[in-house]
Every structure is written in structure tokens, then in C-alpha cells.
Design an enzyme around this catalytic site. Structure first.
Site: not given
Ligand code: TYM
Length: 334
Positions: A114, A196, A199
Site C-alpha cells: 500500500k 489479487k 476492490k
Molecule cells: P479486505 O477488506 O481487504 O478484504 C476482506 C476479506 O476478503 C478477503 N479477500 C480476498 N480473498 C480471496 N481473494 C481475493 N482476491 C480477496 N480480496 C479480499 C480478505 O482476505 C479478507 O478476508 N484488514 C482486513 C479487514 C479487517 C479484518 C479485521 C478482517 C479489519 N479488521 C479483523 C478480519 C478481522 C482487510 O483489509 O480486508
């Protein structure tokens, strides 16, 4: 009776939810509520580590709640809430910052990625993001944290922080386990199978979002980057695009890679891409329709977040009080 085990996870409302968010995360959250006490939230505090347009952030946060419900998370059985509605997250996040080391935060892959992408805004929040994520998790004393593969490192750091804290102050936090599915934990971009699926549209022209129309989905799959081998075979080293499409197809249909190879034996990529696109259209259709339906009832969604924040706040407060006491803060008299 044994209390139910606890499961918790969250997603940043920093862009439209994608097929990756669904297959890597949300799909593994539903159907758990009978067995686990489940907490799922919209991680808006995390979203602002990258600059957000306020109106979009507000819209996406509510849309994300509707999508959680449309994906099968029944608010009567799961606690659904907005992170910033439960102030204990920010408070424990600060405390845990004091137990997370500069070196370990510097090693986080997501921080490095990032910062490279947002070179003009490498802010403190981006750096200390994993301590806030540790707070999100540890407040609820969960047994499992279902995430995609890219979040494994953050859950592991959460464990290290919890062990460190427990070592200094005695048993305070339960040590959580990451819960990562075997198929679908890393869905790649259709435009670049080395990266990957993301979003943010600026980052990823090859994403498929939960709200995309069937036409858009089909177009994305027809355009998907593959190779010139013209053979549907699972080889994630040398045929990354095809391996990704096979993973998506397997996740939608429940078929094994072997079955998929057989199904498309002797056929070109055109037929395969169309079949994957159609499977995704059917997977997402009910989610898109139900989300639109739920978004028409704002007062229902508001009541879900209100109830969720109350329930989550109660649990979060119990853990935060325990932490404050252990570290030597004077209790506030009522
Ligand atoms: P974030 O918002 O980037 O993604 C949310 C969840 O989706 C999964 N994910 C994917 N899995 C497979 N393939 C992909 N292309 C893909 N893109 C996203 C991510 O692994 C995630 O599980 N930091 C975290 C959010 C968060 C969180 C937490 C998660 C904040 N606090 C506490 C668990 C527990 C994040 O940025 O995920």
C-alpha cells in the site's frame, strides 16, 4: 452447556465488494451461526488509511451491510455492526500499538504494497493498521477468524501481540486461529492473474463486483487473460489465468479440478470462459437482487446496525475494562 465458540471477521468498505471478497471471505461466514457466536463488521476505521470520498464511504458502508445480509448472514443470528459505532476498537487499537513492534509492523506485506501504491500518503494509520486489526479481533475473544490468504499475516501478528500481552499481564486474550478455505482463498484479477482481485477499480480493471450486471460479468470473463496453450489444465505455476478461472469455477460449482479438466477436454478457452462467466452470473444473481431489495429499506438496515453495535459494544467493553485494569489505568467511578 459449553458456550458457543466465537467467530469474527470484517471487510473494509474501501471499494465495491468483489467476487474475491465473496469467495475468500463472506462465503465462509454464512452457515456458521448455528455452531458459532458470529460477529461481522464493516471496517470503516480501516478504510480511511487510504483517502476516501466521504459520500462514497457512507454509501458503501450501508451497501456492504445489505450485501452481508443478502449473502446469507441473518442479523437475528449474527452480530452485524459498523466498526466506528463501537468505540472500544479505536481505544484497544491505541493500547495494542504500544505492544506492537516497529520491526514487525514494518514487515507487513500489505503495508509495503500500500505504501508503494500511495506514495503521497504513507500515513501513520497505514503503518499501525495491524494493531487496530488485532484490537478488532481480540475484543471479542474469538476462536476463529475467517479471512482470505492475504490477511493471514495480520492474524498471525494478532496472535503474537496477544501472546506478548498475556505473557506480561497474565491470561487476558484468547489466541485466535485464522480460518482460511482451501479453494478460493486468493482469487486473482481477471486482467492480471499475477495480482489479487482488488476492490478498487483504479487498481484492478479485471475485477467482478457483487453488483455487476450479467452483461458486465460475461464481458469480464470473455476478456480474462489466459495463455496460448488452449488446454484447460490446472497448473498454477505456468497457467495462472486458467488456474484462477478453474478455482472460480470450482468454487461456484463444487466440482474438482480433475472433473473440470475432463468437462472441457478438447474444447477451446472460449467455451470454458463462457461456462465460468455463466456460473458466476448465477452465483451472484440472488445476492445482487436481494441487496437492491434491502437497500430500499434504510430504516431496517439502521435498526440492524443499531442492535449489532449494542451487542458488540457490550462484549467489547468487557474486554477493554479487563485490559485497562491489567495495565494499571484507574477505573472511572460511576
Ligand atoms: P479486505 O477488506 O481487504 O478484504 C476482506 C476479506 O476478503 C478477503 N479477500 C480476498 N480473498 C480471496 N481473494 C481475493 N482476491 C480477496 N480480496 C479480499 C480478505 O482476505 C479478507 O478476508 N484488514 C482486513 C479487514 C479487517 C479484518 C479485521 C478482517 C479489519 N479488521 C479483523 C478480519 C478481522 C482487510 O483489509 O480486508
Amino acid at each position: 452447556m459449553e458456550p458457543k465458540k466465537v467467530m469474527l471477521s470484517g471487510i473494509k468498505p474501501s471499494g465495491e465488494l468483489t467476487l474475491g471478497s465473496y469467495l475468500g471471505a463472506i462465503r465462509n461466514w454464512k452457515d456458521q451461526a448455528d455452531q458459532y457466536d458470529c460477529y461481522y463488521f464493516m471496517a470503516d476505521l480501516h478504510a480511511i488509511t487510504v483517502r476516501q470520498n466521504p459520500a462514497d464511504l457512507r454509501r458503501r458502508t450501508i451497501e456492504q451491510l445489505a450485501q452481508y445480509i443478502a449473502c446469507g448472514l441473518d442479523p437475528e443470528k449474527n452480530t452485524l455492526f459498523i466498526q466506528s459505532h463501537v468505540h472500544q476498537h479505536a481505544e484497544l487499537g491505541w493500547v495494542l500499538n504500544c505492544y506492537a513492534m516497529f520491526g514487525e509492523l514494518s514487515r507487513m506485506t500489505q503495508f509495503k504494497d500500500k505504501s508503494a501504491k500511495n506514495a503521497d500518503n504513507i500515513n501513520g494509520g497505514l503503518f499501525t493498521y495491524p494493531s487496530l486489526m488485532a484490537a478488532d479481533i481480540l475484543l471479542y475473544q474469538p476462536d476463529f477468524v475467517p479471512v482470505g490468504d492475504d490477511q493471514r499475516q495480520h492474524v498471525e501478528l494478532t496472535r503474537d501481540i496477544a501472546v506478548r500481552f498475556n505473557h506480561v499481564y497474565g491470561e487476558t486474550f484468547k489466541i485466535p486461529e485464522p480460518f482460511i478455505s482451501k479453494v478460493g482463498a486468493r482469487i486473482m484479477s481477471l486482467a492480471n492473474p499475477e495480482a489479487k482481485m482488488s476492490k478498487s477499480e483504479n487498481d484492478d480493471p479485471g475485477r467482478v463486483t457483487l453488483m455487476d450486471s450479467p452483461d458486465v460479468i460475461m464481458r469480464q470473463f470473455k476478456r480474462a487473460v489466459t495463455d496460448c496453450d488452449a488446454c484447460v489444465r490446472y497448473d498454477p505455476e505456468n497457467k495462472k489465468g486458467i488456474a484462477n478461472l478453474m478455482t472460480i469455477y470450482a468454487s461456484c460449482t463444487g466440482k474438482t479440478f480433475q472433473e473440470i479438466e475432463k468437462e472441457f477436454d478438447g474444447q477451446g478457452y472460449g467455451a470454458f470462459k463462457t461456462a465460468v462467466g455463466e456460473a458466476v452470473v448465477e452465483l451472484l444473481r440472488p445476492i445482487r437482487e436481494e441487496t437492491a431489495h434491502l437497500l430500499a429499506d434504510k430504516s431496517y438496515l439502521e435498526s440492524v446496525c443499531k442492535n449489532g453495535a449494542e451487542k458488540a459494544g457490550y462484549i467489547a467493553n468487557k474486554t477493554l475494562r479487563k485490559v485497562y485494569k491489567k495495565i494499571g489505568f484507574v477505573a472511572k467511578s460511576n
